[in-house]
Scaffold this active site. Structure first.
Site, PDB file in Angstrom:
ATOM      1  CG  ASP A  19      -1.987  -0.966   1.211  1.00  0.00           C
ATOM      2  OD1 ASP A  19      -2.278  -1.466   0.120  1.00  0.00           O
ATOM      3  OD2 ASP A  19      -2.554  -1.253   2.283  1.00  0.00           O
TER       4      ASP A  19
ATOM      5  CE  LYS B 283      -7.926   6.491  -5.968  1.00  0.00           C
ATOM      6  NZ  LYS B 283      -8.660   5.336  -6.272  1.00  0.00           N
TER       7      LYS B 283
ATOM      8  CG  MET C  89      -8.456   7.018   8.125  1.00  0.00           C
ATOM      9  SD  MET C  89      -9.264   5.497   7.602  1.00  0.00           S
ATOM     10  CE  MET C  89      -9.496   4.648   9.166  1.00  0.00           C
TER      11      MET C  89
HETATM   12  N1  SAH Z   1      -3.193   0.302   9.605  1.00  0.00           N
HETATM   13  C1  SAH Z   1      -2.760   1.675   9.828  1.00  0.00           C
HETATM   14  C2  SAH Z   1      -3.892   2.674   9.733  1.00  0.00           C
HETATM   15  C3  SAH Z   1      -4.536   2.764   8.372  1.00  0.00           C
HETATM   16  S1  SAH Z   1      -5.791   3.984   8.318  1.00  0.00           S
HETATM   17  C4  SAH Z   1      -2.086   1.754  11.197  1.00  0.00           C
HETATM   18  O1  SAH Z   1      -2.140   0.793  11.974  1.00  0.00           O
HETATM   19  O2  SAH Z   1      -1.478   2.799  11.496  1.00  0.00           O
HETATM   20  C5  SAH Z   1      -4.875   5.380   7.749  1.00  0.00           C
HETATM   21  C6  SAH Z   1      -4.828   6.446   8.827  1.00  0.00           C
HETATM   22  O3  SAH Z   1      -3.780   6.165   9.755  1.00  0.00           O
HETATM   23  C7  SAH Z   1      -4.523   7.828   8.326  1.00  0.00           C
HETATM   24  O4  SAH Z   1      -5.691   8.469   7.834  1.00  0.00           O
HETATM   25  C8  SAH Z   1      -4.016   8.498   9.577  1.00  0.00           C
HETATM   26  O5  SAH Z   1      -5.066   8.844  10.442  1.00  0.00           O
HETATM   27  C9  SAH Z   1      -3.240   7.362  10.226  1.00  0.00           C
HETATM   28  N2  SAH Z   1      -1.802   7.410   9.879  1.00  0.00           N
HETATM   29  C10 SAH Z   1      -1.124   6.501   9.174  1.00  0.00           C
HETATM   30  N3  SAH Z   1       0.187   6.832   9.109  1.00  0.00           N
HETATM   31  C11 SAH Z   1       0.322   7.971   9.801  1.00  0.00           C
HETATM   32  C12 SAH Z   1       1.433   8.812  10.112  1.00  0.00           C
HETATM   33  N4  SAH Z   1       2.667   8.524   9.704  1.00  0.00           N
HETATM   34  N5  SAH Z   1       1.200   9.913  10.869  1.00  0.00           N
HETATM   35  C13 SAH Z   1      -0.033  10.220  11.313  1.00  0.00           C
HETATM   36  N6  SAH Z   1      -1.115   9.451  11.056  1.00  0.00           N
HETATM   37  C14 SAH Z   1      -0.943   8.350  10.309  1.00  0.00           C
END
Ligand code: SAH
Length: 262
Positions: A46, A68, A186
Site C-alpha cells: 500500500d 492509493k 482518518m
Molecule cells: N493500519 C494503519 C492505519 C490505516 S488507516 C495503522 O495501523 O497505522 C490510515 C490512517 O492512519 C490515516 O488516515 C491516519 O489517520 C493514520 N496514519 C497513518 N500513518 C500515519 C502517520 N505517519 N502519521 C499520522 N497518522 C498516520
C-alpha cells in the site's frame, strides 16, 4: 523419550504473510517483518507502507502496488483480496505489506478471511500503529498513571449521521469516558463534526487535542488546540495528512504537567 536430535524441525513459516510496515519511517518495521520482506517473492504493498522499505526486497521480487491512500473502497478491496488469493496460489512467498498494523483500520481482517475462504493459511506480523507512533513522536504517553487509564482507537471516516447504520462510532459516548485517550484515525476531514459531537456528549471545550501529521516521516508536525477550537473548523484546514488526532488530558495544553514542554 524426547531425544532432541529426533525432534521434527520447526515448521517453515507460512507462504503468505500480512506484514505491518509501521507508521512510515522504514526502520520502524519489526525484525520479523523485515525478514519476511527480504525473503518474499511477491510483495503487494500500500502507499502508506513506506516505499523505502521496498528497497529491502530481493531484486527478482515482483512488487505490486495495491492502493492509493484514501481509496480502498469496497470493490477495490475485493480486487485486492482476489489478487492476494491468486498470488498465494502460485505457491511463491507472498508478503502483503500494509501501513502501521495490518489489523488496525487496515482491512487485514478481510484479507485473512478471503485467504481462509480459499483454504490458504497466512501469518500476521504486527506493526507499530499510527496512534502509538504519533504519541511517541509528540512525546505524549497515551496512558499515564495520573491522567489516562485507557485508550480508544477510533475511525473518523465513517458516516457521521446519527442513526445511519454505517455510523457506528458513538462520539457522544466516547466523550463521556473520563481518563481515556481518544486516538482518531482518518479524522481530519470530519474533525469539526467529530469535535462538535464530543462537545455535545459533555466533553469540556478546553479539553486538549493534538493533530500529529506525518508521524515518524519527514515533514512530521504537531498542532495543539482544544476540542472547542477543533469544532470551529479552523484546525483541520491547517494540517497535512496522514494525520492522527489525540484527545485527552495527556495532551499538552491541559493538565499535562508531565510533558517535557511544561
Ligand atoms: N493500519 C494503519 C492505519 C490505516 S488507516 C495503522 O495501523 O497505522 C490510515 C490512517 O492512519 C490515516 O488516515 C491516519 O489517520 C493514520 N496514519 C497513518 N500513518 C500515519 C502517520 N505517519 N502519521 C499520522 N497518522 C498516520
Amino acid at each position: 523419550m524426547n531425544n532432541p536430535s529426533q525432534q521434527t524441525p520447526p515448521a517453515p513459516p507460512p507462504r503468505v504473510s500480512l506484514v505491518g510496515a509501521g507508521p512510515g519511517a522504514p526502520d520502524l518495521i519489526t525484525v520479523r517483518g523485515l525478514k519476511r520482506l527480504r525473503e518474499a517473492e511477491i510483495v503487494i504493498y500500500d502507499s502508506l507502507a513506506g516505499e523505502e522499505l521496498l528497497a529491502e526486497c530481493a531484486s527478482g521480487a515482483e512488487l505490486i502496488f495495491a492502493g492509493k491512500r484514501s481509496g480502498a473502497h469496497g470493490a477495490r478491496q475485493e480486487e485486492i483480496n482476489a489478487l492476494l488469493v491468486e498470488k498465494a496460489r502460485t505457491g511463491r512467498r507472498v508478503v502483503r505489506l500494509k501501513g502501521g498494523d495490518p489489523f488496525i483500520f487496515g482491512r487485514g481482517g478481510e484479507e485473512v478471511l478471503a485467504l481462509a475462504a480459499a483454504g490458504i493459511a497466512c501469518e500476521i506480523i504486527p506493526g507499530v500503529t499510527a496512534a502509538i507512533a504519533a504519541g511517541a513522536a509528540a512525546q505524549i504517553p497515551l496512558t499515564h498513571r495520573a491522567l489516562a487509564s485507557g485508550v480508544l482507537f477510533l475511525t473518523g471516516h465513517e458516516s457521521l449521521k446519527p442513526g445511519d447504520a454505517a455510523a457506528r462510532v458513538h462520539w457522544e459516548c466516547a466523550a463521556a469516558l473520563p481518563g481515556i485517550t481518544l486516538c482518531i484515525y482518518m479524522g481530519v476531514k470530519n474533525l469539526p463534526v467529530i469535535a462538535g459531537r464530543l462537545l455535545a456528549g459533555g466533553m469540556p471545550a478546553e479539553t486538549p487535542l493534538a493533530v500529529i501529521s506525518n508521524a515518524t516521516l519527514p515533514g512530521e508536525t504537531m498542532l495543539y488546540a482544544s476540542v472547542g477550537e477543533a469544532a470551529s473548523g479552523k484546525i483541520n484546514e491547517a494540517v497535512e495528512t496522514p494525520a492522527l488526532v489525540l484527545v485527552g488530558s495527556v495532551v499538552p495544553g491541559g493538565p499535562a504537567r508531565h510533558h517535557p514542554r511544561f
